[in-house]
Design a protein around this motif. Structure first.
Motif, short mmCIF file in Angstrom:
data_model
loop_
_atom_site.label_atom_id
_atom_site.label_comp_id
_atom_site.label_asym_id
_atom_site.label_seq_id
_atom_site.Cartn_x
_atom_site.Cartn_y
_atom_site.Cartn_z
N TYR A 1 45.87 37.01 43.39
CA TYR A 1 45.56 38.27 43.80
C TYR A 1 44.01 38.84 43.32
O TYR A 1 43.30 38.95 44.02
CB TYR A 1 46.50 39.12 44.11
CG TYR A 1 47.55 38.45 45.01
CD1 TYR A 1 47.45 37.65 46.69
CD2 TYR A 1 49.05 38.29 45.01
CE1 TYR A 1 48.33 37.52 47.40
CE2 TYR A 1 49.64 38.32 45.95
CZ TYR A 1 49.96 37.74 47.06
OH TYR A 1 50.74 37.17 47.72
N PRO B 1 41.27 40.43 42.49
CA PRO B 1 40.11 40.53 43.95
C PRO B 1 38.46 40.01 42.79
O PRO B 1 38.70 40.28 41.00
CB PRO B 1 40.30 41.58 43.95
CG PRO B 1 41.20 42.65 43.72
CD PRO B 1 41.80 41.94 42.95
N THR B 2 37.82 39.66 42.81
CA THR B 2 36.21 39.57 42.46
C THR B 2 35.83 41.11 42.73
O THR B 2 35.28 41.29 44.15
CB THR B 2 35.22 38.56 42.69
OG1 THR B 2 36.16 36.80 42.20
CG2 THR B 2 34.51 38.54 42.82
N LEU C 1 46.14 47.20 43.95
CA LEU C 1 47.15 45.86 45.02
C LEU C 1 48.46 46.43 44.91
O LEU C 1 49.29 46.72 44.39
CB LEU C 1 46.84 44.39 44.19
CG LEU C 1 45.54 44.21 43.62
CD1 LEU C 1 45.73 42.60 43.07
CD2 LEU C 1 44.56 43.98 45.02
N VAL D 1 45.18 47.10 50.26
CA VAL D 1 44.85 47.99 48.86
C VAL D 1 44.08 48.72 48.89
O VAL D 1 43.69 49.22 50.16
CB VAL D 1 43.27 46.28 48.89
CG1 VAL D 1 42.49 46.77 47.03
CG2 VAL D 1 44.12 45.59 48.61
N LEU E 1 40.78 42.06 55.34
CA LEU E 1 40.11 42.16 54.17
C LEU E 1 39.35 41.44 53.65
O LEU E 1 39.44 40.76 54.78
CB LEU E 1 40.90 42.21 52.67
CG LEU E 1 41.58 43.59 52.10
CD1 LEU E 1 43.19 43.00 50.88
CD2 LEU E 1 40.57 44.92 51.57
N PHE F 1 37.67 37.69 51.66
CA PHE F 1 37.78 37.25 50.27
C PHE F 1 37.01 36.39 50.55
O PHE F 1 36.27 35.81 50.96
CB PHE F 1 39.77 36.46 51.65
CG PHE F 1 40.97 37.37 51.33
CD1 PHE F 1 41.91 37.78 50.56
CD2 PHE F 1 40.57 38.21 52.49
CE1 PHE F 1 43.21 38.70 51.28
CE2 PHE F 1 41.96 38.85 52.98
CZ PHE F 1 43.24 38.92 51.59
N LYS G 1 42.23 35.75 47.12
CA LYS G 1 41.79 37.08 46.27
C LYS G 1 40.71 37.54 47.08
O LYS G 1 39.80 37.28 47.37
CB LYS G 1 40.55 36.73 44.92
CG LYS G 1 41.84 35.64 44.24
CD LYS G 1 40.57 35.41 43.14
CE LYS G 1 41.70 33.90 41.84
NZ LYS G 1 42.71 33.21 42.48
N ALA G 2 40.98 39.01 47.16
CA ALA G 2 40.06 39.61 48.28
C ALA G 2 38.68 40.32 47.51
O ALA G 2 38.30 39.51 46.05
CB ALA G 2 40.50 41.10 48.33
N ILE G 3 37.45 40.44 48.14
CA ILE G 3 36.02 40.66 47.37
C ILE G 3 36.19 42.52 47.39
O ILE G 3 37.17 43.70 48.40
CB ILE G 3 35.09 40.59 48.45
CG1 ILE G 3 34.84 39.53 48.08
CG2 ILE G 3 33.67 41.09 48.18
CD1 ILE G 3 33.91 39.14 48.98
N VAL G 4 36.18 43.30 46.33
CA VAL G 4 35.50 44.52 45.76
C VAL G 4 33.67 45.03 46.00
O VAL G 4 33.59 44.30 44.71
CB VAL G 4 36.64 45.19 44.83
CG1 VAL G 4 36.57 46.98 44.48
CG2 VAL G 4 38.05 45.22 45.19
N ASP H 1 35.63 38.96 37.79
CA ASP H 1 36.25 37.99 37.99
C ASP H 1 37.90 38.77 38.51
O ASP H 1 38.50 38.52 36.28
CB ASP H 1 36.79 36.56 38.51
CG ASP H 1 37.67 36.13 39.19
OD1 ASP H 1 38.78 36.81 39.50
OD2 ASP H 1 37.75 34.70 38.81
#
Length: 527
Positions: free
Chosen positions: A229, A231-232, A361, A373, A389, A391, A396-399, A438
């Motif tokens: 999970y 995030p990047t 998370l 999140v 979110l 992805f 894998k989500a984006i922040v 990442d």
């Protein structure tokens, strides 16, 4: 799933004298859409399939503008009872809270009347005026419950068919820190009058009496979850102050100062010569080196060395796992004020050495699913459901990390901090760029207290409780006067009003404390 094994993500959680599981198959009882000719967009559900031996505790409500992914817990008694009284009991009957009874709409909301020594856990909704059967739900023995409070106000109904205004809220345990034991049932609270108090006395949440927190992930499962999970993190394309590892910061010239001494000393690579423990008493602080070239180099950070520092902890009584990911930047840049179409650089206002930001998370311990999140944004933040979110790939989500200030956001864009309704705010600009970290690969688990002593070795620098930058107080009046002189006449405010409108951290330069000194280390995220 890749994290199978043990009780984590097994679908059931033992809370001591009771075992619970999520009833995710729900059937509609009433869809609230046409009252007053307006679409209110909420539906009330009851569990449609309950495994043998388990009992319903209450009904569920959610907005129609999101996928049906909610749940209510159903419960059964285990063999671990230490009381002569059963954990679960039928209600004695029901009290009608609110109803609509017309040819267009028929709905009735009932509060279970618990026996003495028991608590109701949720509301029952029917489309019939007949009082529900006592078999519909169970009440819980009071010592197996915790107090709960209202959270989100879901809806307010004013109907020509009903005398009183009706309101519905989500509920959550009153105490939600890492050591708290309250478990949300997933039910709602409602009332036929405006409700002033946050605490709910008519219904309760569950209490996890299993001290082992056996449903939490083990060490291998923690790594599997992060790799699945993680995030990047995107930094802004114009970001001047990028993140680095803590070790890079120390190795490249960070200095420790002691109160009363004008000369600092170099910090060892692992931070082993930092003072450990205690409180933020102002006796020590970290600063950049005095050499100008070295200072500027350190301010820029080093994204190649950057990694996320992970704290894993139980949430909501061990029904969820919070994976808190901390990012370190050697320097926080100045703020930019937006006034209508104008953007005003605020000089040194907002700058400080050492910037700790984070996002969290929240993982369901029933299923191992990413539930939501939390995006930390200066002195606040927001929870965002997983389905809202962005992805980058797979799960894998984006922040997005905002320019200069490094606050976290779920989507790109410009976010205003301050009185944005008045057209004024401090800009938080977030966008994709080539500057990424990442977190599913570049991370270090620095703490997971529930695993027991010695399982995770905390780095030396995590025990440093003082500030990661010096405190510098600006001539705030002078800085604000400069800004006022640049504003159009129709949006000018007095100095006093501007002090009230903007966060106090904008009026001075103060290095933050480290992760372990933050309120959310033991507590819950901002709501």
């Amino acid at each position: 799933m890749i994290w199978l094994g043990g009780s984590f993500a097994s679908g059931r959680i033992c809370l001591g004298e009771i075992e619970v599981l999520k009833a995710e198959k729900l059937e509609k009882v009433w869809r609230c859409t046409t009252l007053g000719g307006k679409s209110l967009g909420f539906t009330f559900y009851r569990p449609s399939e309950i495994p043998e031996g388990f009992f319903c505790l209450g009904h569920y409500c959610q907005s129609n503008d999101q996928p049906l992914r909610g749940y209510v817990l159903v419960a059964r008694e285990t063999n671990a009872s230490v009381s002569e009284f059963p954990a679960l009991e039928k209600p004695l009957g029901y009290s009608l809270i609110w109803s609509i009874d017309s040819h267009d709409e028929c709905v009735y909301f009932w509060l279970p009347n618990p026996p003495t020594g028991y608590k109701a856990m949720g509301i029952v909704v029917t489309s019939s005026p007949n009082e529900p059967e006592v078999e519909e739900v169970r009440c819980m023995r009071a010592d197996l419950t915790e107090t709960c409070e209202t959270s989100d106000l879901l809806l307010t109904i004013k109907s020509k068919y009903a005398k009183n205004v009706f309101q519905v809220w989500n509920t959550e345990p009153c105490d939600r820190g890492m050591l708290a034991r309250g478990v949300s049932v997933g039910t709602f609270f409602c009332g036929s009058a405006y409700f002033d108090s946050e605490q709910v006395v008519d219904i309760a949440c569950l209490k996890n009496l299993d001290s082992s927190l056996h449903a939490m992930p083990n060490q291998n499962q923690i790594h599997a979850l992060i790799q699945h999970y993680g995030p990047t993190v995107y930094f802004h394309p114009d970001e001047k102050y990028l993140p680095s590892s803590v070790q890079w910061f120390f190795k490249n010239g960070a200095v420790l100062y002691t109160a009363g001494s004008s000369k600092g000393k170099a910090i060892e690579y692992a931070g082993s010569n930092l003072p450990s423990g205690g409180t933020n008493d102002g006796a020590f602080w970290i600063d950049l080196p005095t050499d100008e070239d070295a200072r500027n180099n350190l301010k820029k950070g080093n994204i190649e060395s950057a990694e996320l520092y992970v704290h894993v902890k139980p949430a909501l009584g061990g029904a969820f796992t919070d994976i808190v990911m901390w990012v370190f930047c050697p320097f926080n840049g100045p703020a930019t004020l937006k006034v209508a179409l104008m953007n005003i650089e605020m000089g040194k206002v907002g700058e400080h050495v050492g910037d700790w930001e984070h996002f969290t998370l929240r993982i369901s311990n029933f299923s191992g699913e990413l539930w939501s999140v939390f995006f930390s944004q200066h002195s606040g933040g927001q929870w965002v459901n997983a389905f809202d979110l962005e992805f980058i790939k797979g799960n894998k989500a984006i922040v997005y990390s905002s320019k200069d200030g490094h606050a976290s956001f779920p989507h790109s864009g410009t976010y205003l901090q301050g009185p944005s309704k008045l057209g004024i705010g401090v800009r938080n600009d977030a966008a994709k760029s080539k500057f990424i970290v990442d977190s599913s690969i570049k991370y270090e688990v620095v703490a997971a207290e529930y695993l027991g002593e010695g399982v995770i070795t905390e780095p030396c620098w995590l025990q440093y409780m003082r500030e990661w930058g010096p405190t510098i107080v600006y001539d705030s009046r002078s800085e604000i006067d400069k800004i006022i002189d640049m504003l159009p006449l129709f949006v000018r405010f007095s100095v006093e009003n501007l002090f009230e409108l903007f966060p106090t951290e904008l009026y001075g330069e103060e290095g933050p404390t480290g992760p372990k000194e933050k309120d959310n280390w033991l507590g819950d995220e901002y709501c």
